[in-house]
Design a protein around this motif. Structure first.
Motif, PDB file in Angstrom:
ATOM      1  N   LYS A 244       0.836  -1.200   0.000  1.00  0.00           N
ATOM      2  CA  LYS A 244       0.000   0.000   0.000  1.00  0.00           C
ATOM      3  C   LYS A 244       0.875   1.256   0.000  1.00  0.00           C
ATOM      4  N   GLU A 245       0.455   2.294  -0.750  1.00  0.00           N
ATOM      5  CA  GLU A 245       1.181   3.565  -0.717  1.00  0.00           C
ATOM      6  C   GLU A 245       1.065   4.206   0.666  1.00  0.00           C
ATOM      7  N   ARG A 246      -0.092   4.107   1.275  1.00  0.00           N
ATOM      8  CA  ARG A 246      -0.305   4.699   2.589  1.00  0.00           C
ATOM      9  C   ARG A 246      -0.504   3.587   3.613  1.00  0.00           C
ATOM     10  N   SER A 247       0.205   3.689   4.731  1.00  0.00           N
ATOM     11  CA  SER A 247       0.099   2.672   5.767  1.00  0.00           C
ATOM     12  C   SER A 247       0.354   3.297   7.134  1.00  0.00           C
ATOM     13  N   VAL A 248      -0.488   2.963   8.083  1.00  0.00           N
ATOM     14  CA  VAL A 248      -0.331   3.404   9.472  1.00  0.00           C
ATOM     15  C   VAL A 248      -0.488   2.177  10.355  1.00  0.00           C
ATOM     16  N   CYS A 270       9.689   1.527   7.222  1.00  0.00           N
ATOM     17  CA  CYS A 270       9.787   2.782   6.471  1.00  0.00           C
ATOM     18  C   CYS A 270      10.918   2.745   5.440  1.00  0.00           C
ATOM     19  N   HIS A 273       9.582   0.540   2.667  1.00  0.00           N
ATOM     20  CA  HIS A 273       8.505   1.258   1.971  1.00  0.00           C
ATOM     21  C   HIS A 273       9.086   2.303   1.030  1.00  0.00           C
ATOM     22  N   SER A 396       4.056   5.583  10.265  1.00  0.00           N
ATOM     23  CA  SER A 396       3.041   6.247   9.449  1.00  0.00           C
ATOM     24  C   SER A 396       3.708   6.580   8.121  1.00  0.00           C
ATOM     25  N   ASP A 398       3.463   7.277   3.677  1.00  0.00           N
ATOM     26  CA  ASP A 398       2.641   7.756   2.568  1.00  0.00           C
ATOM     27  C   ASP A 398       3.567   8.105   1.404  1.00  0.00           C
TER      28      ASP A 398
END
Length: 488
Positions: A244-248, A270, A273, A396, A398
């Motif tokens: 996923k591009e965004r992950s929290v 991170c 990612h 977090s 993105d």
């Protein structure tokens, strides 16, 4: 145990037994007590149950012979050595050192607290008196202490030896302490390797530099060792988040994880990612870090996966037109509040980055400290990945590609590069500016030489790494690099 103390404890235990079994509490006379102590009579009936209640073990075991073990006692420390131990705690507020008096089977302990990132921890420690051999650049513990040292280092736990020399080489009367890992002492004192003296390099003297390394490594290594199985399980599940591009990822998702363990997992995700989502059409130029104090740069110096990420970032940045580097926002009030050993660790991380070919820019404006961590491809993309001081999150992440977003990141990096408090056209110039900003001028006359001494010996015998996720090699490289700064 005195009769008065025993009588009170026995009466309380008898009441508990009576309440549980029903009946009247039994008592014991002073004469009976002393006959039990002398072995002239044996407790019978309810008295056996009361004694089991009082001591928490079965009656047969309680009345059996004491275990026959040979226990070596440590030597008695003189007043100078005890004073040197007390000075450790007065010098460093995160330290509580408890060297023991000669008690069979009881070791001392060294409690190390964290400032922000590091979890509190402790390590077994024993202090021995040593002789200074300046001609050989070592201090040495003599054979009289070998029986106790062999007993102390035999367990497989982490432990440290502290060698106390009555008077410091600088002429001070407070004495000096030197650190040696128990695992190394175990090797040196192995039966097949007889030695006349247990030598400890003078470079392992406990001062601001070595305390920074000991404090950081022991706390991080202990935490990651305790988290190892949990981290391995969590790492196996990262792939689903990386897609996923965004992950929290919430901190409460892994409640048993230490702060250091959370930092490792967050930084691991991170970095992966960023490498997954960085554009293939442009070269990254800048890393933006939220690290402000020594504890927060420890992942750069210690985590193997961070070493790999920096190497991969450099490879990707090689095709760009700008000098690659890292921005760190460190306001003046943070610097002034940081202990000296924390500022030393921070400087070592800057030196390591410069040694690796990454320029370092220090931004002093507090408002920039609120920025997320990111990797920037100028004018094109910013991959955000915040794990340092992420509050309720382990990470977090993105990917920013809109022009308005990219412009904000571009301007922040431009400001940091042009207004850095560590301006300079070379690594040496930037690091000298960092020395001034971090308030290290007071120690700079001797600091490069001190780093060179420790780097030449290496930290491997002073501290043994136990976690598979950590390496001290880059710390040694940084120490030697700083040592070279004082030669010109």
């Amino acid at each position: 145990m005195s009769w008065g103390r025993f009588e009170t404890l026995y009466a309380n235990a008898a009441k508990r037994v009576a309440a549980r079994e029903g009946g009247t509490p039994v008592s014991v006379s002073r004469a009976t007590y002393w006959r039990w102590i002398a072995g002239e009579s044996t407790p019978e009936g309810l008295a056996q149950q009361v004694l089991e209640e009082l001591f928490g073990i079965g009656f047969e075991l309680l009345m059996g012979p004491a275990p026959d073990r040979e226990v070596e006692l440590p030597g008695v420390l003189d007043v100078t050595s005890r004073a040197a131990a007390m000075l450790v705690d007065s010098r460093w507020s995160t330290s509580m050192l408890y060297p023991t008096t000669p008690v069979a089977g009881v070791d001392g302990s060294w409690y190390l607290d964290g400032v922000d990132l590091l979890d509190p921890t402790s390590v077994a420690v024993q202090m021995y008196e040593a002789i200074d051999h300046s001609d050989a650049d070592v201090v040495a513990i003599g054979p009289a202490d070998y029986p106790h040292i062999r007993q102390f280092v035999r367990p497989s736990r982490r432990a440290l030896l502290l060698a106390s020399v009555p008077e410091g080489r600088n002429g001070g009367g407070e004495g000096s302490l030197y650190v040696l890992d128990a695992a190394h002492a175990r090797r040196l004192l192995a039966p097949e390797r007889p030695v006349e003296l247990l030598r400890i390099p003078s470079a392992y003297r406990l001062d601001e530099l070595t305390f920074a390394v000991v404090h950081g490594l022991v706390a991080a290594d202990n935490a990651l060792g305790a988290d190892d199985r949990l981290l391995d399980a969590e790492e196996q599940g990262l792939e689903q988040h990386l897609a996923k591009e965004r992950s929290v990822y919430a901190r409460e998702a892994v409640p048993g994880l230490s702060q250091v363990g959370a930092a490792w997992l967050g930084s691991r995700f991170c970095s992966r990612h960023a490498l997954r989502w960085l554009t293939k059409s442009g070269a990254p130029s800048t890393l933006w870090s939220r690290a402000q104090i020594g504890e927060e740069v420890l992942p750069l110096l210690l985590f193997r996966q961070q070493h790999e990420f920096i190497a991969e970032f450099q490879r990707l940045a090689a095709g760009g037109g700008e000098q690659p580097g890292m921005v760190l926002c460190v306001p003046e009030d943070v610097v002034s509040a940081s202990p000296l050993y924390e500022r030393i660790m921070f400087f070592l991380a800057l030196a390591w980055l410069e040694m690796r070919g990454l320029a370092t820019w220090l931004c002093s404006e507090p408002e920039y400290a609120k920025f997320d961590e990111f990797v920037l491809v100028p004018g094109e993309q910013a991959v955000v990945g915040t794990w340092m001081r992420a509050k309720d999150h382990i990470w977090s992440a993105d990917v920013a590609v809109r022009k308005a977003q990219i412009r904000e990141f571009d301007l922040a990096v431009l400001h940091a590069r042009t207004h850095s408090v560590t301006q300079g056209g070379s690594s040496r110039a930037r690091l000298r500016a960092a020395v001034e900003y971090l308030g290290l001028e007071q120690i700079w006359d001797t600091f490069p030489q001190r780093c060179a001494e420790l780097g030449d010996y290496g930290t491997v015998d002073m501290l043994q790494v136990r976690s598979r996720l950590i390496s001290l090699d880059e710390v040694d490289h940084a120490l030697r690099y700083v040592g070279g700064l004082g030669s010109a």
